[in-house]
Design an enzyme around this catalytic site. Structure first.
Site, short mmCIF file in Angstrom:
data_model
loop_
_atom_site.label_atom_id
_atom_site.label_comp_id
_atom_site.label_asym_id
_atom_site.label_seq_id
_atom_site.Cartn_x
_atom_site.Cartn_y
_atom_site.Cartn_z
N HIS A 24 0.79 -1.27 0.05
CA HIS A 24 -0.17 -0.18 0.09
C HIS A 24 0.82 1.20 0.09
CE1 HIS A 24 -3.94 -1.96 1.32
NE2 HIS A 24 -2.96 -3.09 1.08
N ASP A 119 -5.79 5.67 2.78
CA ASP A 119 -6.06 4.05 2.25
C ASP A 119 -7.53 3.55 2.53
OD1 ASP A 119 -3.75 1.79 2.14
OD2 ASP A 119 -5.66 1.06 2.39
#
Ligand code: UDP
Length: 475
Positions: A24, A119
Site C-alpha cells: 500500500h 488508504d
C-alpha cells in the site's frame, strides 16, 4: 520535518496517509509523485511513521514527508511495516494500525491540508476528514475487477448459507466467476468484524467521499471500470500503472520500497533474453520451511534459470543439502529486498511466479511478462482469475489439492509439481507460453499508452487535479 501549518498561498496541499504495508505504501508514494508532476501548485505530503518513512525516503522526488509516532512502543522502529519483521510482528502491526486515528486527527487539525487521501482500509478516515471539513479521497491500491467482484459477493453474502462451499458470481461484465469459498478473503469466511467494517465503508453510501483513485488503467479492465462507476456512482480515477512514474529515476526505481539488491540485476545481465523465471511472493510472504524446501527442489529440477526472492526464514531450515552448489550459475537467491520493477523490465526475465498481489499483477503486465500464479491470501485468488480467465496471460502453478486463503488449510505444493509447472511454462517452442507472452505484451503496450500524454490514466490524473483545484476554489 517542519511544514507551515498556515496555508496562505493558492497551493493545493494534499496529505496522503497509507496503510503500514509495502503493498500500500509503495503505490501511494508513486501516486503522490504523479500528483506532484501533474501540476506545480500541487504539494503532496506522505504522512507516515518514521519506520515507514525510511522505506520511501530514497525515491520521493518532489514529495514531502511528515511523520507521526507509531501508536505503540512494543514495535521496533525498524519494523513498523508489515512484512519487515516476524510474522507475529506483522500481525501486531495490522492490529495497531487501527489505533492511529487520534494521530491523524491531531495532524489534520494542526495542518489543515486542502485534501486528504487515505488508504481504503482506514474505514474511519472519511469521517475524520469530514470533522475538519477537508475533502477526502480514497486510494484503492487494487483494480476495478477485484472491487466489482467483491461488491457482488458482498451483496450476495446476506443470502448465502453459511455452509456453502462454492460460489458463483454472476451479473458481471465478463465471464462468470466460480470459486470455492475457501479462496475468498477472510472477511467472508472468518467473519472478522474489523474487515467487515472496511467493506461496509467501501460499499456504503460514502456521503463524505469526494472520489476514489485506483491503481489500474481503463484499457486493462474497461468493462469493470464502467461497472464500478455504474454501481457505486462515485467519481473514479483510474491512474495506473503508477510504477511507470519511476522510469526516469533508475536509483529511485531500484530502491523503491527498500534497499534493493543490485547484484541480481548484474546476474541477469549474463543471462539469455527471456530465459529466467522471477519467483517472488510480495512483501509479506511467510511460507513454512517445508514449503520453501519443496520450492527449492522444484526450481532445481525445473532445469530453468531462476531468480528467487526469499525472506524471513533461516535458510538452513529449508535448504536441501548441497543445493546452492547444484544451482550455481542457474539460480540466484535474493535474501532481502528485490528491485522488482527493474527485474521485470530486464530482457532476461521471461516469466514471473507470483502470489498475485495487485501491484505484482500490474507490474508483471506492464512489463509484458506471462505469469505463473500461486495466490494464498486476501484478494489474490480473485486477481488470479483476471490473469488466467479474463486476460489469458497466466497459468496456475498448481490446480490440485486444496488451495485456501486460510493458512491452516494450505496444502504443501510438492516440488515435483513446481518443477513440472515451471519447465512446461517456459517451453519456448509452441506451448502455451508463446500465446500468453503475446497477450501480456499487448497489455504492456496499452499500459504504457495509458500513462503517456493523451492516454487515459494521464487524463484521469489531470481531471483529478483540475477537480481538486475547482473544489478548493469553491471553498
Ligand atoms: N516488492 C519489491 N521487492 C520485493 C518484494 C516486493 O519491490 O522484494 C514490491 C513489488 O514491486 C510491489 C510490492 O512490493 O510493488 C508488493 O505489492 P503486492 O501488491 O504485489 O503484494 P503484497 O506485498 O501487498 O502482498
Amino acid at each position: 520535518m517542519a511544514l507551515n501549518p498556515n496555508n496562505s498561498n493558492k497551493k493545493c496541499r494534499v496529505f496522503l496517509i497509507p496503510q503500514m504495508s509495502r503493498g500500500h505504501l509503495i503505490p501511494m508514494t508513486d501516486f503522490a509523485k504523479l500528483l506532484a508532476a501533474a501540476h506545480p501548485d500541487v504539494e503532496p505530503t506522505m504522512v507516515v511513521t518514521p519506520g515507514n518513512a525510511a522505506l520511501i525516503n530514497a525515491s520521493l522526488g518532489q514529495v514531502q514527508i511528515l511523520t507521526y509516532p507509531f501508536p505503540s512502543e512494543s514495535i521496533k522502529s525498524t519494523a513498523e511495516t508489515m512484512g519487515v519483521g516476524s510474522k507475529e510482528e506483522t500481525m501486531l502491526i495490522n492490529k495497531l494500525s487501527l489505533l492511529i486515528r487520534p494521530a491523524q486527527e491531531e495532524l489534520l487539525s494542526k495542518y489543515k491540508p486542502d485534501v486528504v487521501v487515505s488508504d481504503a482500509l482506514f474505514y474511519w478516515a472519511p469521517s475524520v476528514a469530514a470533522q475538519f471539513g477537508i475533502p477526502y479521497i480514497v486510494f484503492f491500491p487494487c483494480g476495478a475487477f477485484p472491487l466489482v467482484v467483491f461488491k457482488r459477493i458482498y451483496d450476495m453474502q446476506q443470502s448465502m448459507s453459511i455452509d456453502t462451499d462454492h460460489i458463483t458470481v454472476s451479473d458481471l461484465p465478463g465471464p462468470k466467476i466460480e470459486m470455492p469459498v475457501r479462496e475468498l478473503p477472510n472477511y467472508r469466511i472468518g467473519h472478522d468484524e474489523e474487515i467487515n467494517k472496511i467493506f461496509d465503508s467501501l460499499f456504503g453510501s460514502w456521503p463524505d467521499v469526494f472520489g476514489i483513485v485506483f491503481n489500474t488503467f481503463r484499457a486493462l479492465e474497461s468493462e469493470y471500470c464502467k461497472e464500478y462507476e455504474r454501481v457505486q456512482m462515485k467519481r473514479a480515477y483510474f491512474i495506473g500503472p503508477v510504477s511507470f512514474c519511476n522510469t526516469s529515476n533508475v536509483d529511485g526505481l531500484i530502491h523503491r520500497g527498500g534497499e534493493g539488491d543490485v547484484g541480481c540485476l548484474r546476474w541477469l545481465d549474463g543471462k539469455e533474453d527471456g530465459s529466467v523465471v522471477f519467483v517472488s511472493f510480495g512483501s509479506q510472504c511467510y511460507f513454512k520451511s517445508e514449503q520453501l524446501h519443496e520450492l527449492a527442489i522444484g526450481l532445481e529440477h525445473s532445469r530453468r534459470n531462476f531468480l528467487w526472492v526469499v525472506r524471513g526464514n533461516n535458510m538452513e531450515e529449508w535448504m536441501p543439502d548441497g543445493w546452492e552448489d547444484r544451482i550455481a550459475g542457474r539460480g540466484f537467491v535474493v535474501k532481502g529486498w528485490a528491485p522488482q520493477v527493474a527485474i521485470l523490465a530486464h530482457p532476461a526475465t521471461g516469466a514471473f511466479m507470483t502470489h498475485c498481489g495487485w501491484n505484482s499483477v500490474l507490474e508483471g503486465l506492464s512489463a509484458g511478462i506471462p505469469m505463473l500464479t500461486w495466490p494464498f491470501a486476501a484478494e489474490e485468488f480473485i486477481n488470479e482469475k483476471l490473469l488466467v480467465e479474463v486476460i489469458g496471460c497466466a497459468a496456475k502453478v498448481w490446480d490440485g489439492g486444496k488451495r485456501s486463503t486460510r493458512e491452516e488449510e494450505h496444502e504443501l505444493v510438492p516440488g515435483s509439481v513446481i518443477a513440472h509447472a515451471v519447465f512446461k511454462f517456459m517451453e519456448p517452442a509452441g506451448g502455451e507460453y508463446v500465446a500468453m507472452r503475446s497477450k501480456a505484451q499487448n497489455v504492456a503496450v496499452s499500459a504504457l499508452a495509458a500513462v503517456q500524454e493523451g492516454g487515459s490514466s494521464h487524463g484521469d490524473i489531470r481531471d483529478l487535479v483540475n477537480n481538486l483545484f475547482g473544489l478548493i476554489g469553491s471553498k
